[in-house]
Design a protein around this motif. Structure first.
Motif, PDB file in Angstrom:
ATOM      1  N   ARG A 260       0.835  -1.200   0.000  1.00 30.84           N
ATOM      2  CA  ARG A 260       0.000   0.000   0.000  1.00 30.84           C
ATOM      3  C   ARG A 260       0.868   1.248   0.000  1.00 30.84           C
ATOM      4  NH1 ARG A 260      -1.475  -1.238   5.319  1.00 30.84           N
ATOM      5  NH2 ARG A 260      -2.673   0.679   5.556  1.00 30.84           N
TER       6      ARG A 260
ATOM      7  N   LEU B 133      -5.994  -1.065  -0.099  1.00 30.52           N
ATOM      8  CA  LEU B 133      -4.885  -1.600  -0.891  1.00 30.52           C
ATOM      9  C   LEU B 133      -4.511  -0.718  -2.071  1.00 30.52           C
ATOM     10  CD1 LEU B 133      -5.852  -5.385  -0.817  1.00 30.52           C
ATOM     11  CD2 LEU B 133      -3.957  -4.268   0.373  1.00 30.52           C
TER      12      LEU B 133
ATOM     13  N   TYR C  48      -3.880  -1.961   8.415  1.00 32.12           N
ATOM     14  CA  TYR C  48      -4.776  -2.308   7.310  1.00 32.12           C
ATOM     15  C   TYR C  48      -6.016  -3.029   7.832  1.00 32.12           C
ATOM     16  CZ  TYR C  48      -6.697  -4.504   3.167  1.00 32.12           C
ATOM     17  OH  TYR C  48      -7.559  -4.923   2.184  1.00 32.12           O
TER      18      TYR C  48
END
Length: 212
Positions: free
Chosen positions: A151, A158, A190
């Protein structure tokens, strides 16, 4: 209106992927849930009347049915070109398709050892023990972390905005959390992004409310 046939939200990772894309992009659909433990008729019996494959998810668009999660998402992207279901830039779109395809066909140790179970709550010790016992699982997790680490910004999905690629990795986030697998701080960031998405929140809340 198109209909999406899914199984238990607590367990069905493939159902989750297609459902998230429909929900995240505000596409009209009717959800039809068929429980894995259904009896008289059974889950397989009910699904066989919907499609010969007898698996979920199935998207019924009226004129025909689509019975594979990635095919469903590709169809939705084609039907909604104004929405960024895939990244708009060609090279990012190719990368997103590549990692989604990798998710579609790989990570067998993670699937077998950590089946999706959103209601499961392993302790840190249990997760570390599972991690220590299975080299194949560690290899799968390492590869997934490599994908997530690409990323461009730690505070994004993403490919910037939420896309099909994120929908494909959302069930992995559920597995990592349920089984308390040790992952890096960047991966945890994430995972937090995924867990805070409104469509994911809806799915998880419903999964936790299901009888098991």
């Amino acid at each position: 209106m198109q209909r999406l046939y899914i199984a238990n939200k607590n367990y069905s990772s493939w159902s989750m992927r297609a459902w998230l894309v429909l929900a995240a992009f505000d596409l009209d659909f009717e959800e039809i849930l068929i429980r894995f433990d259904a009896e008289a008729p059974t889950f397989k019996q009910q699904l066989s009347h919907i499609h010969a494959n007898a698996k979920v998810p199935v998207l019924d668009v009226g004129e025909f049915k689509i019975w594979d999660s990635l095919a469903i998402c590709e169809y939705l992207a084609e039907q909604n070109p104004d929405l960024a279901l895939w990244p708009k830039l060609a090279h990012l779109r190719a990368q997103a398709r590549s990692i989604s395809g990798e998710m579609h066909s790989s990570f067998m140790a993670l699937r077998q050892l950590c089946p999706m179970n959103i209601q499961a709550q392993y302790s840190i010790a249990e997760g570390q023990a599972l991690w220590a016992q299975h080299a194949e699982l560690r290899a799968d997790v390492e590869r997934i972390e490599q994908i997530w680490a690409q990323r461009s910004d730690e505070h994004t999905f993403l490919f910037g905005d939420f896309s099909i690629a994120d929908a494909f990795y959302a069930p992995v986030v559920m597995r990592f959390k349920s089984y308390a697998l040790p992952v890096s701080e960047r991966s945890q960031q994430y995972m937090q992004q995924i867990m805070q998405h409104s469509a994911v929140t809806q799915w998880v809340d419903a999964a936790r409310a299901e009888a098991v």
